[in-house]
Enzyme design. Structure first.
Site, PDB file in Angstrom:
ATOM      1  NE  ARG A 101      -3.588   0.326   2.617  1.00  0.00           N
ATOM      2  CZ  ARG A 101      -3.713  -0.625   3.538  1.00  0.00           C
ATOM      3  NH1 ARG A 101      -2.839  -0.706   4.533  1.00  0.00           N
ATOM      4  NH2 ARG A 101      -4.683  -1.504   3.484  1.00  0.00           N
ATOM      5  CE1 TYR A 102       0.733   4.364   4.609  1.00  0.00           C
ATOM      6  CE2 TYR A 102       0.803   2.047   5.240  1.00  0.00           C
ATOM      7  CZ  TYR A 102       0.296   3.323   5.408  1.00  0.00           C
ATOM      8  OH  TYR A 102      -0.657   3.545   6.370  1.00  0.00           O
ATOM      9  NE  ARG A 145       5.863   2.641   4.655  1.00  0.00           N
ATOM     10  CZ  ARG A 145       5.553   3.812   5.191  1.00  0.00           C
ATOM     11  NH1 ARG A 145       4.907   3.865   6.322  1.00  0.00           N
ATOM     12  NH2 ARG A 145       5.918   4.929   4.606  1.00  0.00           N
ATOM     13  CB  CYS A 182      -3.684 -15.858  16.307  1.00  0.00           C
ATOM     14  SG  CYS A 182      -3.653 -14.603  15.001  1.00  0.00           S
ATOM     15  CB  CYS A 237      -8.260 -10.115  19.134  1.00  0.00           C
ATOM     16  SG  CYS A 237      -6.555 -10.227  19.711  1.00  0.00           S
ATOM     17  CB  CYS A 280      -9.289 -10.356  14.516  1.00  0.00           C
ATOM     18  SG  CYS A 280      -7.949 -10.640  13.340  1.00  0.00           S
ATOM     19  NE  ARG A 331      -3.973  -8.333   7.981  1.00  0.00           N
ATOM     20  CZ  ARG A 331      -2.988  -7.864   8.747  1.00  0.00           C
ATOM     21  NH1 ARG A 331      -2.610  -8.537   9.823  1.00  0.00           N
ATOM     22  NH2 ARG A 331      -2.382  -6.734   8.440  1.00  0.00           N
ATOM     23  CG  ASP A 349      -8.917  -1.307  11.510  1.00  0.00           C
ATOM     24  OD1 ASP A 349      -8.637  -0.088  11.511  1.00  0.00           O
ATOM     25  OD2 ASP A 349      -8.058  -2.206  11.553  1.00  0.00           O
ATOM     26  CG  ASP A 375      -5.039   1.465   8.998  1.00  0.00           C
ATOM     27  OD1 ASP A 375      -4.743   2.108   7.981  1.00  0.00           O
ATOM     28  OD2 ASP A 375      -4.405   0.478   9.396  1.00  0.00           O
ATOM     29  CE  LYS A 434      -0.593   1.529  10.802  1.00  0.00           C
ATOM     30  NZ  LYS A 434      -0.282   0.961   9.462  1.00  0.00           N
TER      31      LYS A 434
END
Length: 395
Positions: A120-121, A124, A133, A137, A140, A142, A301, A338, A345
């Site tokens: 995206r950037y 990076r 995981c 969470c 989450c 994702r 998000d 975000d 961000k």
């Protein structure tokens, strides 16, 4: 009610698993094998509310439940609003979908040139190395991908991703995420970091992980040697509440620090968990004592089924305002949103700026007092002797 922190209350112990041998308790693979992953297991250890029981049944098709024994011990089973409980035990609220929510809220799939890589950037990339995981969470970002509960069928293509990075010299920064990269074996991590270090234009390697929080036993001396070998490897951990800042986490963070790993923390602002200035202040103070720099405080998000965790952005601004000037600057994270759909961000700050003109900047400090910073200078003409007088600054 103000949050009060007992400075001596660093949790340590085996709790419900006191009967387990010390060798097993210190073995991260034992914790993975003995995770709580079903409603039946969960009800052996605690009494669920009807909302939680229904949530566990619904979770099978949304985001799997998994809780390590270590992290489960942190739950206050007598407190229906325990902040640890809310983060990992499903509730039927997850079945409610709001119109503004999105499956891929950050537009990662749209910016994915090869499977498992997000670019995206400009300089990076995000390298998603696994969909698993240690614990999941309930908020989450994702959730569409991790645990494969929704049949997303995610399979990272390491070689494709590495070839893409090799072919793009503008990529100087690689962030390993997932799922959780520290679930990879030492051998796989060593190989992956070796490959990345062999790419001349990759300067900066980062890992995003909640393993030190869910499974501090994973941070072994052997893992530390891998990070020393390929360092510096930067790491962002994810702690949301002071109750998560245990003695075990502190020890894990020290082992990482002594292995040359700079540590930062990313928290998510969650309703009923940490949406309180005193809770966040207690958290960031504990983090600094564990050699962890508070880095980001995220507005949650817009993930599908996450509205019950969402806070008012004004609450996040209030929290930052209560920190700035009232504690050390190292303790103040950057509050960010975000941008939905993949905008990246965006910092969100209290409004200290009053106005900017050609002559001055007018602003207020953390106490609300007004100050002026001049932008113009009016030099005084030097006398005939050539002696220079002090410059007069226009205030």
């Amino acid at each position: 009610m103000p949050y009060t922190e007992d400075r001596a209350a660093w949790y340590e112990g085996q709790g419900l698993w006191a009967h387990v041998s010390e060798n097993n308790w210190k073995d991260w693979l034992w914790h993975l094998k003995n995770r709580i992953t079903s409603l039946e297991q969960l009800e052996q250890y605690m009494t669920l509310t009807p909302e939680e029981r229904a949530g566990c049944l619904f979770a099978k098709g949304k985001l799997a439940m998994a809780i390590t024994p270590y992290f489960f011990n942190l739950i206050d089973r007598n407190d229906l609003n325990c902040p640890i409980r809310r983060q990992v035990i499903p509730r039927i609220d997850e079945s409610i979908v709001s119109t503004e929510e999105m499956l891929d809220s950050l537009g990662e799939d749209e910016h994915s040139p090869v499977p498992g890589l997000v670019h995206r950037y400009p300089d990076r990339v995000l390298f998603l190395v696994t969909d698993r995981c240690a614990s999941y969470c309930r908020y989450c970002t994702r959730s569409r991908l991790v645990s494969n509960a929704q049949g997303y069928n995610f399979h990272p293509e390491y070689e494709q991703a590495l070839r893409y990075i090799e072919a793009h010299p503008e990529v100087r920064d690689v962030l390993l995420s997932g799922g959780d990269p520290l679930l990879l074996s030492d051998k796989k991590l060593d190989h992956l970091l070796s490959r990345l270090r062999a790419i001349p234009h990759v300067e900066f390697i980062r890992i995003g992980s909640r393993i030190p929080v869910f499974l501090p036993q994973r941070v072994t001396p052997e893992l530390g040697k891998i990070f020393e070998k390929h360092g510096p490897i930067w790491m962002s951990i994810h702690v949301n509440h002071p109750k998560e800042a245990t003695r075990e986490l502190k020890d894990a963070c020290e082992r990482l620090s002594f292995a040359g790993v700079p540590l930062g923390n990313q928290s998510v602002l969650l309703r009923g968990v940490n949406d309180d200035p005193e809770v966040i202040k207690a958290l960031v103070h504990r983090l600094l004592r564990m050699r962890v720099r508070p880095y980001y405080l995220y507005q949650m998000d817009l993930i599908t089924s996450g509205s019950h965790f969402k806070t008012d952005v004004r609450k996040g601004i209030e929290i930052i305002k209560e920190l700035r000037g009232h504690t050390t600057g190292y303790a103040v994270p950057q509050y960010v949103i975000d941008a939905p759909g993949g905008g990246g961000k965006v910092p969100i700050n209290p409004d200290y700026l009053e106005k900017i003109t050609d002559e001055e900047v007018v602003f207020r400090n953390y106490e609300g007092r007004e100050f002026r910073y001049p932008l113009t200078r009016t030099p005084v003409t030097a006398p005939a002797s050539g002696e220079l007088l002090p410059v007069k600054v226009q205030l």
